[in-house]
Scaffold this motif. Structure first.
Motif, mmCIF file in Angstrom:
data_model
loop_
_atom_site.group_PDB
_atom_site.id
_atom_site.type_symbol
_atom_site.label_atom_id
_atom_site.label_comp_id
_atom_site.label_asym_id
_atom_site.label_seq_id
_atom_site.Cartn_x
_atom_site.Cartn_y
_atom_site.Cartn_z
ATOM 1 N N LYS A 1 -2.109 16.891 2.962
ATOM 2 C CA LYS A 1 -1.869 17.609 1.869
ATOM 3 C C LYS A 1 -2.284 16.622 0.693
ATOM 4 O O LYS A 1 -1.616 15.769 0.553
ATOM 5 C CB LYS A 1 -0.222 17.869 1.731
ATOM 6 N N GLU B 1 10.617 7.237 1.684
ATOM 7 C CA GLU B 1 9.832 7.858 0.844
ATOM 8 C C GLU B 1 8.625 8.687 1.405
ATOM 9 O O GLU B 1 7.956 9.606 0.736
ATOM 10 C CB GLU B 1 8.977 6.842 -0.225
ATOM 11 N N ARG B 2 8.539 8.709 2.723
ATOM 12 C CA ARG B 2 7.654 9.612 3.346
ATOM 13 C C ARG B 2 8.096 10.955 3.767
ATOM 14 O O ARG B 2 7.493 11.729 4.402
ATOM 15 C CB ARG B 2 6.968 8.820 4.739
ATOM 16 N N VAL B 3 9.552 11.093 3.754
ATOM 17 C CA VAL B 3 10.294 12.315 3.919
ATOM 18 C C VAL B 3 11.153 12.743 3.009
ATOM 19 O O VAL B 3 12.176 12.819 2.766
ATOM 20 C CB VAL B 3 11.041 11.882 5.373
ATOM 21 N N ALA C 1 7.117 2.405 10.584
ATOM 22 C CA ALA C 1 5.415 2.159 10.914
ATOM 23 C C ALA C 1 5.504 0.196 10.524
ATOM 24 O O ALA C 1 5.035 0.154 9.375
ATOM 25 C CB ALA C 1 4.612 2.992 10.040
ATOM 26 N N CYS D 1 3.981 3.380 15.062
ATOM 27 C CA CYS D 1 4.511 4.391 14.065
ATOM 28 C C CYS D 1 5.143 5.681 14.814
ATOM 29 O O CYS D 1 4.541 6.147 15.631
ATOM 30 C CB CYS D 1 3.169 4.938 13.243
ATOM 31 N N ASP E 1 -0.832 3.622 11.751
ATOM 32 C CA ASP E 1 -0.031 4.047 10.930
ATOM 33 C C ASP E 1 -0.433 5.610 10.444
ATOM 34 O O ASP E 1 -1.558 5.659 9.765
ATOM 35 C CB ASP E 1 0.091 3.163 9.492
ATOM 36 N N HIS E 2 -0.224 6.732 10.957
ATOM 37 C CA HIS E 2 -0.663 7.859 10.577
ATOM 38 C C HIS E 2 0.082 8.405 9.415
ATOM 39 O O HIS E 2 -0.077 9.905 9.314
ATOM 40 C CB HIS E 2 -0.834 8.909 11.748
ATOM 41 N N GLN E 3 1.295 7.941 8.905
ATOM 42 C CA GLN E 3 1.871 8.641 7.997
ATOM 43 C C GLN E 3 1.936 7.816 6.597
ATOM 44 O O GLN E 3 2.652 8.481 5.478
ATOM 45 C CB GLN E 3 3.275 8.710 8.473
ATOM 46 N N VAL E 4 1.078 6.763 6.628
ATOM 47 C CA VAL E 4 1.307 6.161 5.182
ATOM 48 C C VAL E 4 0.383 6.978 4.203
ATOM 49 O O VAL E 4 -0.307 7.926 4.424
ATOM 50 C CB VAL E 4 0.568 4.904 5.334
ATOM 51 N N ARG E 5 0.968 6.853 2.890
ATOM 52 C CA ARG E 5 0.628 7.709 1.672
ATOM 53 C C ARG E 5 1.419 9.120 1.684
ATOM 54 O O ARG E 5 1.599 9.962 0.833
ATOM 55 C CB ARG E 5 -0.764 8.454 1.931
ATOM 56 N N ALA E 6 2.345 9.420 2.816
ATOM 57 C CA ALA E 6 3.214 10.372 2.834
ATOM 58 C C ALA E 6 2.493 11.751 2.417
ATOM 59 O O ALA E 6 3.424 12.580 2.091
ATOM 60 C CB ALA E 6 4.191 10.320 1.746
ATOM 61 N N ASN F 1 0.739 -1.089 0.032
ATOM 62 C CA ASN F 1 -0.046 -0.002 -0.047
ATOM 63 C C ASN F 1 0.886 1.227 -0.037
ATOM 64 O O ASN F 1 0.278 2.362 0.129
ATOM 65 C CB ASN F 1 -1.264 0.060 1.314
ATOM 66 N N CYS F 2 2.217 1.289 -0.237
ATOM 67 C CA CYS F 2 2.776 2.409 -0.275
ATOM 68 C C CYS F 2 3.505 2.616 -1.556
ATOM 69 O O CYS F 2 4.263 3.403 -1.825
ATOM 70 C CB CYS F 2 4.042 2.281 0.687
ATOM 71 N N PHE G 1 2.037 -3.227 16.540
ATOM 72 C CA PHE G 1 2.429 -2.162 15.518
ATOM 73 C C PHE G 1 2.754 -0.662 16.119
ATOM 74 O O PHE G 1 1.963 -0.261 16.942
ATOM 75 C CB PHE G 1 1.219 -1.933 14.506
ATOM 76 N N GLY H 1 -4.019 0.661 4.177
ATOM 77 C CA GLY H 1 -3.043 1.937 3.858
ATOM 78 C C GLY H 1 -3.589 3.111 3.749
ATOM 79 O O GLY H 1 -3.124 4.057 2.852
ATOM 80 N N GLU I 1 3.272 6.514 -3.359
ATOM 81 C CA GLU I 1 4.098 7.438 -2.661
ATOM 82 C C GLU I 1 5.673 7.096 -3.152
ATOM 83 O O GLU I 1 6.460 7.976 -3.197
ATOM 84 C CB GLU I 1 4.016 7.840 -1.324
#
Lengths: 271, 778
Positions: free
Chosen positions: B486, A236-238, A167, A138, B458-463, A14-15, A136, B196, A18
């Motif tokens: 955003k 990829e998140r930062v 995460a 995060c 997960d509060h950051q997935v999807r960036a 699911n990532c 889990f 996700g 991004e």
């Protein structure tokens, strides 16, 4: 060569969106490709793909096939059954593969990491076990880059500390019981250790700085050739300076994750 | 007793005809009860008349369909009258679709719209917390996806009995609050993380009115290109119905009728089958496939199968388009092959979506679903005549006018407005020991850090999460006011918050709801976003009891008054009645989900103090208002005076604050809510481990009022020292009050007033706050 990068997906990854975006931002052609597009008869001609269409592969984060067995086990089994040869050749031809989070778990299950030899190992040599906290989590994490130059994804990071979010529920690096020392020595000797968890002062520390209880604070390793990298945290998140707006960290220029994708693109262009 | 009116029809599958034409009221009641229809005698009589006119008796599947369509859950029969009167139709030019569809659709920018839905999943979660909460997430995602939107955020406000409630006195059939909390959080975690979608906001509230009825509210926000918005209706005659997603089974039968009655001791045994089972690994590709057929413009309509299953989805899609439908039930892929037609028709099995497409597009639609390994089957077609026909193995088992089925009753239920006890001027005493009260508040489960819950999501997935629910030093963050996402390539962001104060609504539904609304706006303002729209999830007791209905009406009235006053449109929502058992009813809980727009996410303001020496300013007016406050809870003093507010004042302050953020370099901003000023200051200290020196002598009034009152429309702002006076003058010019009350310091939090002073080390205070909730859980 032209950087043409496939971000592999199956149900539950699911990532990929991004990750594709991050690769494009770094200058690559990138697309999310369903594993079925490599082998299934039902796929239309226009959507069929071959490994040789690409010069780089990323296995993104997520919960492939739900991770109801061991994390990454089903995705890697499916890849092995249809692409084993292709992948070995891909790696031996120096093309880069990056596995993030669930992708790291897949690379380990696949036998591509730690990758001491030039083929996929028959059995996994590492396990990414359930976090010490047993759930889990995060959180942002500090990572010290410790690679001495072998890993092509992290050139230029030297001894810097970067901040990537983690995460996951299963991210604790575990080696075969009784062999831990041997494995660590070998990884260090081969220059395969890439990232280790540290605290806000840059020192090795326990929970929560090491979020899962990984041995030797390992967050990411590469193979012996240096063209396969697996890591639990999510670069990829930062990708941007503003990825850190809500926390006490100021990256230099881009976000800390950018360099991984930029190096991947630069490296392919020089192949 | 109904055996004598049941007649097995001579077909090779289970089908019964029920003789209601010759049934008296007593028998009608028995039919409703024994078939689990949850319909009243009046409603049954209306059905009887319909079939007398048709000249035949109904089949079981037809009665079951009516039970679904006319349930409180599906047709809002008790609430619609008041919702229309108070909340609907707040004019706003940027609302694309409000109330009518599965989710609200609102303009985000020229090309995009955001889609928002908010629902309760209370009864299933009380019976089976893990599955109930997980399927709540599944359902709300479908509501957003079926509009053509990509989900970008999940929001989960949760309400439980007190965490330390003694096991020995738990009412029979009730699960312990901590068991429910752990199960619900795990359900949301395992579903939300797997699909996700980041879970970025929510709340946890403990009160014993939730002991026998925990509340699980789930919200979802999505983003869509305006050109991709899909209606929940068929496109035209001869369109094909395609059922996509998971198989249909016996799980979730009678979910909506179960949700439209009180829970009781035996609910677990009787109603476990009404709780659906979720599978995020069907849902994840289902979302991809749905979005792909939308992007490729292959379909004409889409609707999720939620409450009422096929029964509600097919009828509503056909009717909304002005057509009828023909459905072939034996084509529906089943989990269990021996299901009766009525069971297939009303099953609420998860992860299913109904799609309509032009006949020439059907093959392409089926290809996309096959590619994603999601089953999809043609099950029917749209027809011109406004009737719904259902066939099973070539036998017509259902034939009714759609308008009759979907014309659920609407009641103007009688109600008793709640009498709030106010005994003249209320006197709330100062505490003997200020420091003790401060400590008790910090570790109160309704105040303490929510980290244990938040980190599991997960509060950051999807960036695309710009402001997370936790802000500050890495690994030792504090709470933020709103999350910011955003959603597109532009700098524009969506601010998201969920708020309600059940202690206040319990004492005074009107002012409690108005206060909750005020808090929602404060949270949106605090991060520098302009309030844009809101949705509500209204959780109440049994509406057939006039005093419960009174709570509902007062609450809705307050919400409408505030929303209309500041012109904030309500774009979607959900009503959940019957959150009541013989043991107790829930506190009136009108949960509000507020959405704001921030023009440039780089201007977002966080909640924690940034640097030693900067000035701390209190914005707003403080009165002795302790009704429903944390202070009254920890000191055991009863207070009935719930904080007042007004839309005019709220608007004046909100506008002035947003304007000031353009003029001044605001370092931090945090709204004042539970625990008053003292707790707001403490939370701002924890983000970076800094202290504060607070001196309240410049403000009139008693120390305990200034410190602990929960008056509305107030914020704490941190500014560079040299800007503080200018900022205050700026606000005063716009009719607001603001006071410099101290500065950010290093290691301790100190409060001073004319008669009192107390101080506490930041790390000591932080420890109490961090462990206040986590001490109860593992």
């Amino acid at each position: 060569m032209e950087p043409r990068i496939a971000v592999l997906r199956i149900e539950g990854t699911n990532c990929e969106d991004e990750t594709v975006k991050a690769l494009k931002a770094a200058g690559a052609f990138a697309e999310a490709v369903h594993l079925k597009q490599f082998y299934s008869d039902m796929i239309k001609e226009s959507e069929k793909r071959k490994i040789t269409d690409y010069t780089g592969i990323v296995i993104p984060g997520g919960f492939s096939a739900g991770d109801y067995v061991r994390a990454g086990a089903i995705f890697s089994a499916r890849m092995k059954s249809v692409l084993k040869r292709d992948l070995e050749e891909f790696i031996n031809n120096d093309f880069p593969i990056l596995g993030i989070c669930n992708g790291f778990q897949v690379l380990v299950e696949l036998g591509a990491l730690p990758g001491f030899e030039d083929k996929l190992s028959e059995k996994p040599e590492i396990v990414l076990a359930i976090n010490n906290s047993n759930r889990f989590e995060c959180r942002m994490s500090y990572l010290r880059h410790e690679n001495r130059g072998k890993c092509m994804f992290t050139k230029g990071l030297d001894n810097r500390v970067v901040v990537y979010p983690v995460a996951h529920a299963e991210g604790k690096v575990v080696f075969p019981k009784g062999m831990e020392g041997i494995y660590i020595d070998r990884l260090v000797e081969n220059d395969q250790i890439v990232f280790r968890y540290v605290d806000e002062n840059g020192d090795y520390a326990g929970y929560p700085w090491n979020p899962n209880g990984s041995i030797y604070n390992i967050a990411g390793i590469c193979n012996a050739k240096g063209n396969v990298l697996g890591l639990m945290p999510h670069p990829e998140r930062v990708m941007h300076e503003w990825s850190y707006l809500d926390c006490e960290w100021s990256p230099e220029g881009h976000g800390d994750g950018w360099i991984i994708f930029k190096n991947m693109v630069d490296y392919i262009e020089k192949l | 007793m109904i055996e004598k009116v049941l007649k097995k029809v001579d077909v090779p599958f289970p089908l019964y005809q029920i003789d209601i034409i010759n049934s008296d009221d007593e028998m009608l009641k028995a039919i409703s009860d024994e078939l689990g229809l949850s319909l009243s005698v009046d409603e049954m009589r209306r059905i009887k008349e319909y079939f007398i006119a048709k000249g035949r008796n109904p089949y079981d599947i037809e009665l079951q369909a009516l039970g679904q369509a006319w349930s409180e859950h599906c047709c809002y029969k008790s609430s619609k009258y008041y919702l229309k009167q108070f909340i609907f139709n707040i004019e706003s030019e940027y609302v694309i679709s409000a109330i009518k569809e599965d989710a609200g659709v609102v303009e985000f920018d020229e090309d995009h719209a955001y889609v928002v839905a908010f629902e309760s999943h209370n009864h299933p979660s009380a019976i089976e917390p893990y599955g109930g909460a997980a399927t709540g997430i599944g359902g709300i995602l479908r509501d957003v996806v079926c509009m053509g939107a990509k989900p970008v955020a999940l929001i989960d406000p949760l309400f439980f009995g007190k965490p330390d409630f003694p096991h020995s006195v738990l009412p029979k059939g009730t699960k312990h609050p901590l068991y429910l909390l752990s199960g619900v959080v795990a359900g949301i975690r395992d579903y939300g993380n797997r699909v996700g979608i980041p879970t970025v906001s929510g709340m946890i509230f403990f009160d014993n009115s939730y002991l026998t009825n925990c509340l699980v509210n789930v919200g979802c926000i999505g983003i869509a290109k305006k050109s991709n918005i899909v209606p929940s209706r068929a496109g035209g005659e001869d369109d094909i119905f395609i059922l996509a997603g998971g198989l249909t089974g016996r799980d979730g039968i009678h979910g909506v009728t179960f949700a439209s009655a009180e829970l009781k001791e035996t609910s677990e045994e009787e109603s476990r089958g009404a709780v659906q089972l979720g599978n995020p690994i069907i849902k994840e590709p289902l979302i991809h496939a749905c979005l792909e057929v939308i992007e490729k413009k292959l379909i004409t309509g889409m609707k999720d199968l939620g409450g009422g299953g096929l029964s509600c989805a097919v009828g509503e899609m056909a009717l909304a388009a002005g057509f009828g439908a023909r459905v072939f039930l034996d084509r529906v892929p089943l989990k269990e092959p021996d299901m009766a037609p009525w069971e297939i028709w009303v099953s609420e099995s998860q992860e299913r979506m109904m799609i309509t497409a032009k006949p020439e597009m059907v093959d392409e639609v089926l290809y996309v679903f096959e590619k994603w390994d999601v089953p999809a089957t043609v099950v029917g077609e749209v027809k011109a005549e406004k009737t719904l026909e259902v066939y099973y193995k070539d036998f017509k088992v259902y034939d009714m006018d759609i308008e009759f089925v979907t014309s659920g009753p609407e009641y103007c239920r009688s109600y008793l407005p709640k009498k709030v006890e106010v005994k003249g001027e209320e006197r709330i005493n100062p505490p003997k020991d200020y420091l003790r009260v401060f400590k008790d508040m910090l570790q109160h489960p309704n105040v303490a850090s929510r980290e244990w819950v938040i980190r599991q999501y997960d509060h950051q997935v999807r960036a695309s999460t710009i402001l997370r629910p936790l802000q500050g030093r890495i690994n030792r963050e504090t709470h933020g006011d709103s999350a910011i996402i955003k959603p597109t390539e532009s700098w524009r962001g969506l601010a998201i918050t969920a708020d309600v104060n059940p202690w206040m609504t319990k004492i005074d539904p009107f002012w409690g709801t108005a206060s909750s609304f005020d808090e929602m706006i404060r949270n949106l303002i605090a991060v520098n976003s302009k309030p844009h729209s809101f949705v509500d999830c209204l959780n109440f007791g049994n509406p057939e009891k006039p005093e419960r209905m009174g709570e509902f009406v007062e609450s809705v009235k307050a919400m409408g008054w505030m929303a209309r006053g500041i012109n904030l449109p309500c774009v979607s929502g959900n009503v959940s009645f019957y959150n009541e058992t013989p043991h107790s009813a829930v506190a009136p809980t009108p949960t509000l989900l507020g959405i704001g727009i921030i023009e440039d996410i780089r201007n977002a303001i966080t909640s924690y103090f940034k640097r030693v020496g900067s000035s701390i300013v209190l914005v707003g007016e403080t009165e002795a208002e302790f009704g429903g406050s944390v202070y009254s809870a920890v000191t055991g003093q009863k207070s009935y005076l719930v904080p007042r507010t007004s839309p005019e004042r709220l608007k004046t302050y909100s506008d002035a604050m947003l304007e000031s953020f353009k003029e001044f370099k605001v370092l931090a901003c945090h709204d004042i809510s539970g625990g008053g000023l003292a707790i707001a200051i403490a939370e701002m200290c924890f983000g970076k481990g800094l202290g504060a020196e607070i001196d309240l002598r410049g403000i009139a009034g008693d120390a305990h009022v200034k410190l602990f009152s929960e008056s509305n429309t107030r914020w704490i702002v941190e500014l560079p020292e040299e800007d503080a006076q200018g900022f205050i003058a700026f606000l005063m010019e716009r009719g607001c009050r603001a006071f410099e009350i101290g500065c950010v310091s290093k290691d301790s939090i100190s409060f001073n007033d004319s008669n009192i002073a107390f101080e506490m080390g930041v790390s000591e205070a932080e420890e109490l706050w961090r462990n206040g909730l986590s001490r109860y859980v593992v």
